[in-house]
Design a protein around this motif. Structure first.
Motif, PDB file in Angstrom:
ATOM      1  N   THR A 152       8.596 -25.695   3.389  1.00  0.00           N
ATOM      2  CA  THR A 152       9.932 -26.285   3.257  1.00  0.00           C
ATOM      3  C   THR A 152      10.847 -25.467   2.367  1.00  0.00           C
ATOM      4  O   THR A 152      12.039 -25.763   2.263  1.00  0.00           O
ATOM      5  N   THR A 153      10.307 -24.447   1.702  1.00  0.00           N
ATOM      6  CA  THR A 153      11.091 -23.618   0.780  1.00  0.00           C
ATOM      7  C   THR A 153      10.891 -22.145   1.118  1.00  0.00           C
ATOM      8  O   THR A 153       9.924 -21.773   1.799  1.00  0.00           O
ATOM      9  N   PRO A 154      11.780 -21.275   0.634  1.00  0.00           N
ATOM     10  CA  PRO A 154      11.626 -19.829   0.878  1.00  0.00           C
ATOM     11  C   PRO A 154      10.258 -19.333   0.420  1.00  0.00           C
ATOM     12  O   PRO A 154       9.742 -19.755  -0.623  1.00  0.00           O
ATOM     13  N   THR A 155       9.688 -18.436   1.207  1.00  0.00           N
ATOM     14  CA  THR A 155       8.336 -17.942   0.953  1.00  0.00           C
ATOM     15  C   THR A 155       8.333 -16.426   0.999  1.00  0.00           C
ATOM     16  O   THR A 155       8.973 -15.820   1.872  1.00  0.00           O
ATOM     17  N   THR A 156       7.609 -15.808   0.051  1.00  0.00           N
ATOM     18  CA  THR A 156       7.474 -14.351   0.034  1.00  0.00           C
ATOM     19  C   THR A 156       6.005 -13.973   0.144  1.00  0.00           C
ATOM     20  O   THR A 156       5.116 -14.712  -0.307  1.00  0.00           O
ATOM     21  N   SER A 157       5.758 -12.821   0.722  1.00  0.00           N
ATOM     22  CA  SER A 157       4.385 -12.315   0.825  1.00  0.00           C
ATOM     23  C   SER A 157       4.016 -11.574  -0.458  1.00  0.00           C
ATOM     24  O   SER A 157       4.867 -11.317  -1.316  1.00  0.00           O
ATOM     25  N   ALA A 158       2.768 -11.234  -0.569  1.00  0.00           N
ATOM     26  CA  ALA A 158       2.334 -10.369  -1.671  1.00  0.00           C
ATOM     27  C   ALA A 158       2.915  -8.969  -1.465  1.00  0.00           C
ATOM     28  O   ALA A 158       3.222  -8.556  -0.334  1.00  0.00           O
ATOM     29  N   THR A 159       3.101  -8.232  -2.545  1.00  0.00           N
ATOM     30  CA  THR A 159       3.603  -6.860  -2.444  1.00  0.00           C
ATOM     31  C   THR A 159       2.571  -5.987  -1.731  1.00  0.00           C
ATOM     32  O   THR A 159       1.384  -6.008  -2.066  1.00  0.00           O
ATOM     33  N   GLN A 160       3.037  -5.235  -0.753  1.00  0.00           N
ATOM     34  CA  GLN A 160       2.180  -4.361   0.033  1.00  0.00           C
ATOM     35  C   GLN A 160       2.344  -2.915  -0.438  1.00  0.00           C
ATOM     36  O   GLN A 160       3.433  -2.512  -0.850  1.00  0.00           O
ATOM     37  N   ILE A 161       1.261  -2.143  -0.375  1.00  0.00           N
ATOM     38  CA  ILE A 161       1.299  -0.719  -0.731  1.00  0.00           C
ATOM     39  C   ILE A 161       1.316   0.107   0.549  1.00  0.00           C
ATOM     40  O   ILE A 161       0.380   0.035   1.353  1.00  0.00           O
ATOM     41  N   ASN A 162       2.392   0.848   0.732  1.00  0.00           N
ATOM     42  CA  ASN A 162       2.514   1.753   1.874  1.00  0.00           C
ATOM     43  C   ASN A 162       2.029   3.129   1.452  1.00  0.00           C
ATOM     44  O   ASN A 162       2.585   3.734   0.536  1.00  0.00           O
ATOM     45  N   ILE A 236      10.253   2.407   5.002  1.00  0.00           N
ATOM     46  CA  ILE A 236       9.638   1.529   4.019  1.00  0.00           C
ATOM     47  C   ILE A 236       9.127   2.381   2.856  1.00  0.00           C
ATOM     48  O   ILE A 236       8.496   3.416   3.057  1.00  0.00           O
ATOM     49  N   PRO A 237       9.432   1.980   1.625  1.00  0.00           N
ATOM     50  CA  PRO A 237       8.967   2.738   0.461  1.00  0.00           C
ATOM     51  C   PRO A 237       7.496   2.461   0.187  1.00  0.00           C
ATOM     52  O   PRO A 237       6.817   1.805   0.977  1.00  0.00           O
ATOM     53  N   ARG A 238       7.004   2.930  -0.940  1.00  0.00           N
ATOM     54  CA  ARG A 238       5.587   2.726  -1.262  1.00  0.00           C
ATOM     55  C   ARG A 238       5.281   1.246  -1.484  1.00  0.00           C
ATOM     56  O   ARG A 238       4.258   0.747  -1.019  1.00  0.00           O
ATOM     57  N   SER A 239       6.151   0.519  -2.178  1.00  0.00           N
ATOM     58  CA  SER A 239       5.923  -0.908  -2.445  1.00  0.00           C
ATOM     59  C   SER A 239       6.960  -1.728  -1.688  1.00  0.00           C
ATOM     60  O   SER A 239       8.170  -1.498  -1.823  1.00  0.00           O
ATOM     61  N   TRP A 240       6.494  -2.693  -0.906  1.00  0.00           N
ATOM     62  CA  TRP A 240       7.402  -3.527  -0.123  1.00  0.00           C
ATOM     63  C   TRP A 240       6.774  -4.896   0.093  1.00  0.00           C
ATOM     64  O   TRP A 240       5.582  -5.087  -0.114  1.00  0.00           O
ATOM     65  N   TYR A 241       7.602  -5.852   0.502  1.00  0.00           N
ATOM     66  CA  TYR A 241       7.079  -7.168   0.871  1.00  0.00           C
ATOM     67  C   TYR A 241       8.059  -7.817   1.836  1.00  0.00           C
ATOM     68  O   TYR A 241       9.171  -7.322   2.060  1.00  0.00           O
ATOM     69  N   ALA A 242       7.660  -8.918   2.424  1.00  0.00           N
ATOM     70  CA  ALA A 242       8.506  -9.651   3.363  1.00  0.00           C
ATOM     71  C   ALA A 242       8.775 -11.049   2.816  1.00  0.00           C
ATOM     72  O   ALA A 242       7.961 -11.607   2.079  1.00  0.00           O
ATOM     73  N   LEU A 256       3.146 -15.059   9.478  1.00  0.00           N
ATOM     74  CA  LEU A 256       3.826 -13.751   9.488  1.00  0.00           C
ATOM     75  C   LEU A 256       2.783 -12.647   9.412  1.00  0.00           C
ATOM     76  O   LEU A 256       1.962 -12.615   8.488  1.00  0.00           O
ATOM     77  N   SER A 257       2.797 -11.742  10.380  1.00  0.00           N
ATOM     78  CA  SER A 257       1.874 -10.611  10.405  1.00  0.00           C
ATOM     79  C   SER A 257       2.659  -9.308  10.460  1.00  0.00           C
ATOM     80  O   SER A 257       3.878  -9.311  10.691  1.00  0.00           O
ATOM     81  N   PHE A 258       1.959  -8.179  10.257  1.00  0.00           N
ATOM     82  CA  PHE A 258       2.650  -6.892  10.202  1.00  0.00           C
ATOM     83  C   PHE A 258       1.774  -5.790  10.788  1.00  0.00           C
ATOM     84  O   PHE A 258       0.559  -5.923  10.909  1.00  0.00           O
ATOM     85  N   ALA A 259       2.440  -4.682  11.131  1.00  0.00           N
ATOM     86  CA  ALA A 259       1.757  -3.456  11.537  1.00  0.00           C
ATOM     87  C   ALA A 259       2.586  -2.291  11.026  1.00  0.00           C
ATOM     88  O   ALA A 259       3.797  -2.238  11.256  1.00  0.00           O
TER      89      ALA A 259
END
Length: 262
Positions: A152-162, A236-242, A256-259
């Motif tokens: 019901t509220t905005p949600t963020t993913s964990a920070t990903q390492i590219n 996408i930089p080294r550190s990113w999230y969605a 939410l998934s990613f590739a």
């Protein structure tokens, strides 16, 4: 010790000659021939021309033992390292015929080069320096950023390492909506040295719609929307999230998934 044996029927007018013979362990001499061959041992010649005796086993087979070569390994270092030097000594290995030969150090990087049984094949892994250490080189990877759940509220993913990808492909799978008016905004955000973040690609999901929605971020692609795929030209930089932002307080169910894309 017995006397040497001579011919019993020499040619007329000639003294009896000594016969080919060898001594037994009891001191007696016996004639050497097909029925009494000379004792012999099997030898094998190394690549350096050294004749090495074969050691027999109880089953009648033979093996070769060479000084300073580990008997339970196919490769060994023979010459010790010189004091204060990092240069490795000579390395020997068993070839396809079982002979112990020195491993060649000649280059074989040209197309059309012939095979050489003295090369020792090893595995190599590509790595890239990240500023403080070394990371393994990655291929295209994929994973799950947010599992399916009611939100019901905005949600963020964990920070990903590219590690070495240029772009990313996100899939927002909506399976339940709260009403016909609320919307979602899917964003890709960057993190630079922990000094805040900003969104550099986004996709506003239409109201009253369920199904899969895609956000493709890659440098140089045309920025447009094709069916349910939004394209954004960026890297996408080294550190990113969605993040998924909600326009209201209604309950949504989505994952939410990613590739990543090289």
């Amino acid at each position: 010790m017995s006397t040497l044996q001579r011919e019993t029927n020499p040619k007329s007018g000639y003294a009896p000659s000594l016969l080919p013979q060898h001594e037994r362990k009891d001191g007696a001499y016996i004639s050497t021939g097909e029925n009494n061959p000379l004792p012999s041992a099997g030898y094998i010649q190394s690549a350096e021309g050294l004749w090495i005796p074969q050691k027999g086993k109880n089953d009648g087979s033979a093996n070769v033992n060479v000084t300073n070569i580990p008997t339970k390994q196919n490769v060994g270092v023979v010459d010790p390292l010189p004091a204060g030097s990092n240069a490795i000594g000579k390395v020997y290995m068993s070839d396809l015929e079982g002979d112990v030969v020195e491993v060649s150090s000649a280059a074989n990087a040209n197309d059309g080069s012939g095979t050489n049984t003295r090369f020792m094949y090893t595995s190599a892994f590509q790595q890239a320096f990240n500023g403080s250490g070394w990371d393994r080189w990655r291929n295209n990877t994929e994973g799950l950023l947010l599992p399916s759940a009611w939100r019901t509220t905005p949600t963020t993913s964990a920070t990903q390492i590219n590690h070495n990808a240029k772009g990313v492909f996100l899939c927002l799978d909506i399976t339940a909506i709260p009403n016909a008016t609320e919307t979602l905004i899917l964003e890709v955000k960057s993190v630079i040295n922990t000094n805040g973040s900003w969104a550099y690609a986004n996709y506003t999901i239409p109201a009253n719609t369920i199904g899969k929605f895609y956000l493709l971020v890659y440098p140089g692609i045309g920025e447009k929307v094709i069916n349910r795929v939004t394209q954004a030209s960026s890297v996408i930089p080294r550190s990113w999230y969605a993040s998924v932002n909600h326009s209201g307080t209604g309950a949504w169910m989505y994952s939410l998934s990613f590739a990543t894309i090289l």
